[in-house]
Every structure is written in structure tokens, then in C-alpha cells.
Write a protein that holds these residues in place. Sequence first.
Motif, PDB file in Angstrom:
ATOM      1  N   VAL A  15      -9.522  18.811   7.084  1.00 50.03           N
ATOM      2  CA  VAL A  15     -10.817  18.735   6.561  1.00 50.03           C
ATOM      3  C   VAL A  15     -10.882  19.297   5.137  1.00 50.03           C
ATOM      4  N   ALA A  16     -10.295  20.531   5.020  1.00 49.97           N
ATOM      5  CA  ALA A  16     -10.619  21.384   3.754  1.00 49.97           C
ATOM      6  C   ALA A  16      -9.554  20.493   2.715  1.00 49.97           C
ATOM      7  N   ARG A  17      -8.388  20.126   3.247  1.00 43.98           N
ATOM      8  CA  ARG A  17      -7.690  19.699   2.479  1.00 43.98           C
ATOM      9  C   ARG A  17      -8.129  18.112   1.895  1.00 43.98           C
ATOM     10  N   SER A  18      -8.894  17.393   2.709  1.00 46.22           N
ATOM     11  CA  SER A  18      -9.347  16.307   2.360  1.00 46.22           C
ATOM     12  C   SER A  18     -10.592  16.295   1.548  1.00 46.22           C
ATOM     13  N   ARG A  19     -11.262  17.376   1.408  1.00 47.04           N
ATOM     14  CA  ARG A  19     -12.203  17.795   0.457  1.00 47.04           C
ATOM     15  C   ARG A  19     -11.539  18.302  -0.947  1.00 47.04           C
ATOM     16  N   MET A  20     -10.614  18.774  -1.013  1.00 49.25           N
ATOM     17  CA  MET A  20      -9.565  19.035  -2.123  1.00 49.25           C
ATOM     18  C   MET A  20      -9.257  17.743  -2.926  1.00 49.25           C
ATOM     19  N   LEU A  21      -8.787  16.872  -1.900  1.00 55.16           N
ATOM     20  CA  LEU A  21      -8.281  15.581  -2.412  1.00 55.16           C
ATOM     21  C   LEU A  21      -9.459  14.890  -3.217  1.00 55.16           C
ATOM     22  N   ASP A  22     -10.762  15.000  -2.508  1.00 56.70           N
ATOM     23  CA  ASP A  22     -11.951  14.455  -3.149  1.00 56.70           C
ATOM     24  C   ASP A  22     -12.167  15.083  -4.538  1.00 56.70           C
ATOM     25  N   ASP A  23     -11.910  16.378  -4.513  1.00 56.03           N
ATOM     26  CA  ASP A  23     -12.251  17.114  -6.039  1.00 56.03           C
ATOM     27  C   ASP A  23     -11.306  16.625  -6.909  1.00 56.03           C
TER      28      ASP A  23
ATOM     29  N   PRO B 121       0.672  -1.245   0.037  1.00 56.35           N
ATOM     30  CA  PRO B 121      -0.080  -0.045  -0.235  1.00 56.35           C
ATOM     31  C   PRO B 121       0.809   1.365   0.057  1.00 56.35           C
ATOM     32  N   ILE B 122       0.602   2.173  -0.638  1.00 58.01           N
ATOM     33  CA  ILE B 122       1.235   3.470  -0.902  1.00 58.01           C
ATOM     34  C   ILE B 122       0.719   4.434  -0.104  1.00 58.01           C
ATOM     35  N   MET B 123       1.255   5.137   0.936  1.00 57.51           N
ATOM     36  CA  MET B 123       0.805   6.133   1.635  1.00 57.51           C
ATOM     37  C   MET B 123       1.622   7.458   1.075  1.00 57.51           C
ATOM     38  N   ILE B 124       1.023   8.424   0.730  1.00 57.97           N
ATOM     39  CA  ILE B 124       1.846   9.873   0.484  1.00 57.97           C
ATOM     40  C   ILE B 124       1.373  10.767   1.767  1.00 57.97           C
ATOM     41  N   GLY B 125       2.176  11.472   2.189  1.00 53.30           N
ATOM     42  CA  GLY B 125       2.131  12.431   2.924  1.00 53.30           C
ATOM     43  C   GLY B 125       2.348  13.768   2.665  1.00 53.30           C
ATOM     44  N   GLY B 126       1.562  14.599   3.006  1.00 56.08           N
ATOM     45  CA  GLY B 126       1.617  16.136   2.576  1.00 56.08           C
ATOM     46  C   GLY B 126       0.265  16.659   2.615  1.00 56.08           C
TER      47      GLY B 126
ATOM     48  N   ARG C  20      -1.449  21.507  -2.391  1.00 54.61           N
ATOM     49  CA  ARG C  20      -2.306  21.409  -3.497  1.00 54.61           C
ATOM     50  C   ARG C  20      -1.703  20.546  -4.737  1.00 54.61           C
ATOM     51  N   ALA C  21      -0.462  20.760  -5.067  1.00 57.65           N
ATOM     52  CA  ALA C  21       0.200  19.798  -6.083  1.00 57.65           C
ATOM     53  C   ALA C  21       0.631  18.330  -5.537  1.00 57.65           C
ATOM     54  N   THR C  22       0.652  18.512  -4.169  1.00 59.91           N
ATOM     55  CA  THR C  22       0.920  16.834  -3.562  1.00 59.91           C
ATOM     56  C   THR C  22      -0.468  16.243  -3.694  1.00 59.91           C
ATOM     57  N   LEU C  23      -1.395  16.363  -3.300  1.00 54.08           N
ATOM     58  CA  LEU C  23      -2.871  15.978  -3.513  1.00 54.08           C
ATOM     59  C   LEU C  23      -3.120  15.631  -4.675  1.00 54.08           C
ATOM     60  N   ARG C  24      -2.694  16.273  -5.580  1.00 51.81           N
ATOM     61  CA  ARG C  24      -2.900  15.743  -7.131  1.00 51.81           C
ATOM     62  C   ARG C  24      -2.113  14.434  -7.321  1.00 51.81           C
ATOM     63  N   VAL C  25      -0.915  14.527  -6.900  1.00 55.85           N
ATOM     64  CA  VAL C  25      -0.257  13.061  -6.673  1.00 55.85           C
ATOM     65  C   VAL C  25      -0.897  11.911  -5.966  1.00 55.85           C
ATOM     66  N   VAL C  26      -1.263  12.391  -4.972  1.00 57.71           N
ATOM     67  CA  VAL C  26      -2.107  11.470  -4.262  1.00 57.71           C
ATOM     68  C   VAL C  26      -3.230  10.646  -4.764  1.00 57.71           C
TER      69      VAL C  26
ATOM     70  N   LYS D  33      -3.611  10.380  -7.540  1.00 54.53           N
ATOM     71  CA  LYS D  33      -3.521   9.398  -8.847  1.00 54.53           C
ATOM     72  C   LYS D  33      -2.709   8.168  -8.142  1.00 54.53           C
ATOM     73  N   HIS D  34      -1.991   8.315  -7.213  1.00 54.72           N
ATOM     74  CA  HIS D  34      -1.420   7.088  -6.776  1.00 54.72           C
ATOM     75  C   HIS D  34      -1.483   6.392  -5.554  1.00 54.72           C
ATOM     76  N   ALA D  35      -2.285   7.238  -4.626  1.00 58.68           N
ATOM     77  CA  ALA D  35      -2.130   6.834  -3.272  1.00 58.68           C
ATOM     78  C   ALA D  35      -3.080   5.848  -2.669  1.00 58.68           C
ATOM     79  N   ASP D  36      -3.007   4.777  -1.766  1.00 60.28           N
ATOM     80  CA  ASP D  36      -3.840   4.082  -1.295  1.00 60.28           C
ATOM     81  C   ASP D  36      -4.232   4.687   0.250  1.00 60.28           C
ATOM     82  N   LEU D  37      -3.202   5.547   0.725  1.00 58.64           N
ATOM     83  CA  LEU D  37      -3.572   6.282   2.061  1.00 58.64           C
ATOM     84  C   LEU D  37      -2.967   7.508   1.892  1.00 58.64           C
ATOM     85  N   TRP D  38      -3.550   8.620   2.359  1.00 55.43           N
ATOM     86  CA  TRP D  38      -3.048   9.981   2.409  1.00 55.43           C
ATOM     87  C   TRP D  38      -2.922  10.363   3.724  1.00 55.43           C
ATOM     88  N   ASN D  39      -1.473  10.738   4.433  1.00 53.81           N
ATOM     89  CA  ASN D  39      -1.442  11.230   5.815  1.00 53.81           C
ATOM     90  C   ASN D  39      -1.205  12.676   5.768  1.00 53.81           C
TER      91      ASN D  39
END
Length: 289
Positions: free
Chosen positions: A208-216, A176-181, A184-190, A192-198
Amino acid sequence: MTSFGIATAPQQVEYADVLRVWREADEVPEIEHAWLFDHLLPIAGDPDGPIFEGWTLLSALAARTRRLRLGLLVTSNRFRPPAMLAKIATTVDAVSGGRLDFGIGVGSRPSHPLARREYAAHGLPFHDTGRATDSLDEALTVIERLWTEDAPFDFHGEYVHLDGAYGNPKPARRPPIMIGGRARATLRVVAKHADLWNIPGGDLADCVARSRMLDDYCAEIGRDPAAITRSLHLGVSYDAPEATREAIDAAVAAGFSHIVLGLPAPWPGGVARWVADELVNRSPAHRGT
């Protein structure tokens, strides 16, 4: 379902200290995962104090534990070429019997001078954030191919160039790939690639706002946001466990189901059992699992 783990920064401590805590945690079923970080010089305490290299230490701990999932929170993509990192990770996965969670991120922030100094001290280039983020995307593309493809391949991206790249042996399964960060630019990589985001703590509303960005960003590429587990690192207070429990409950209520509890050193004897009894078992999030 909520999972709980611990993080032990391998700085200002001895190897025996880290090993003791991890072996204690390995016997405590409420603790499901354990993490180191990836720095080459201390980022807290005595700047000239002791610190261990993360992947080497992780391999040693993998050999001395039997149950915990384990990883680095998170590997700096700036430290190691991606094909070499894929080989290192595969080796640790083999040593652990398939228990590796592969944590990675762009690396230290330029605004953190104690972290930035480790690059010059080890002869490593410190590229700007844009390059670091774009190269993380390429690195993960290469790493996943090395873990899964059955024939050598060439790869010529903007930052990564490989000829005849091939990974053998393969991991027991794709880790499983966890990406931390949080950028915004990192969240785009998340997305595409991540199974977990930290996300490394901070203001919960911002998390929570960053999590919603990730949803988008997931929606933009047609990926189900629910495919990415949301993880949060929370610092632990031995003197005020109630405050830590409140932080855990708020994080879980906000959608973070993978909780990493950062344990400050020095670590008390029996700290893993204390984490289970005082934090995990007394958390409504755990009682509801």
C-alpha cells in the motif's frame, strides 16, 4: 471491478502439465488472465531441474487457448534487446489474436543468487540496478514506438542505439503494459509507461505504501494515478484456501483490483475450476463485481 488470474511457474514441470492447466483455465470464465515467469534456470527446487523459456512457451500456449489474456510476470529487460523483444511480443500478440498483456521489469535482484546465476550461465551481462532501471525506461520508449510508429526511426539513448528501427506488423492494438517491481526507481518508470503495475506480494502494508508512492510519482508528471491498475501476486495454498481468500479480500480492500494467484506445482487435476470455486466465487471482491 476485480479481475482474477493465475500464474504457473514453468520450472520443475513438463510442457504437458502447463498446457493442461492453461486449457482448463481457458474454460473457466472467472479466470480472466494467465501468466508465466521469465527465468532461464530454476529459482526453486532442483537447481538443475527443467525450466522453459517464457516467451517461446507463451506463444505455444497462445496458440492453444482462445479467451485468456496472457503474459509474462514479468519479462526481464536484461535478457533481450528491446527491439527484438518488441518483435517477439508482436508475434505472440498475433498468435493469440490480440490477447497479450506485456509484462516487463528490470530483471532479477542481485540479492537472489539462484536468479543471478542464470546470467553467467547464458553469457548475459548483469548490470547494476541503476543501469537496469534507466535502460528499462529507454527500452519501453523504443518498444512503444515500434508498436505504433508508421515510419522507420533512429534512436540513440544512453543504453539503446537503433538505426532504421521499424516494426511491421503492428500488434492488433497496443498491448497493455504491466511493469512489475517495488523499488522507487522502478515506480518512476511505472508512472511514465505502465497501464498496470504488479507488486510480487509481501507485506500488504508495504504494498500500500508503494502504491501511494506511485500516486505521488504520477502527480509529479501530471498523470492520473487511476490510469494505472494495481496488481498483486498472491501465493495459493491448496490446503488452506481460507487463508488465501482472506489475503485476496485484504488486497482488494487495499486497492489492488488485479489479482494474480500463484499456483504451486504439482498442479492438481481440475485446479482451475478449484480456483474459481474455492477462491474467486467465495471472495466478497468477486461477489461485488
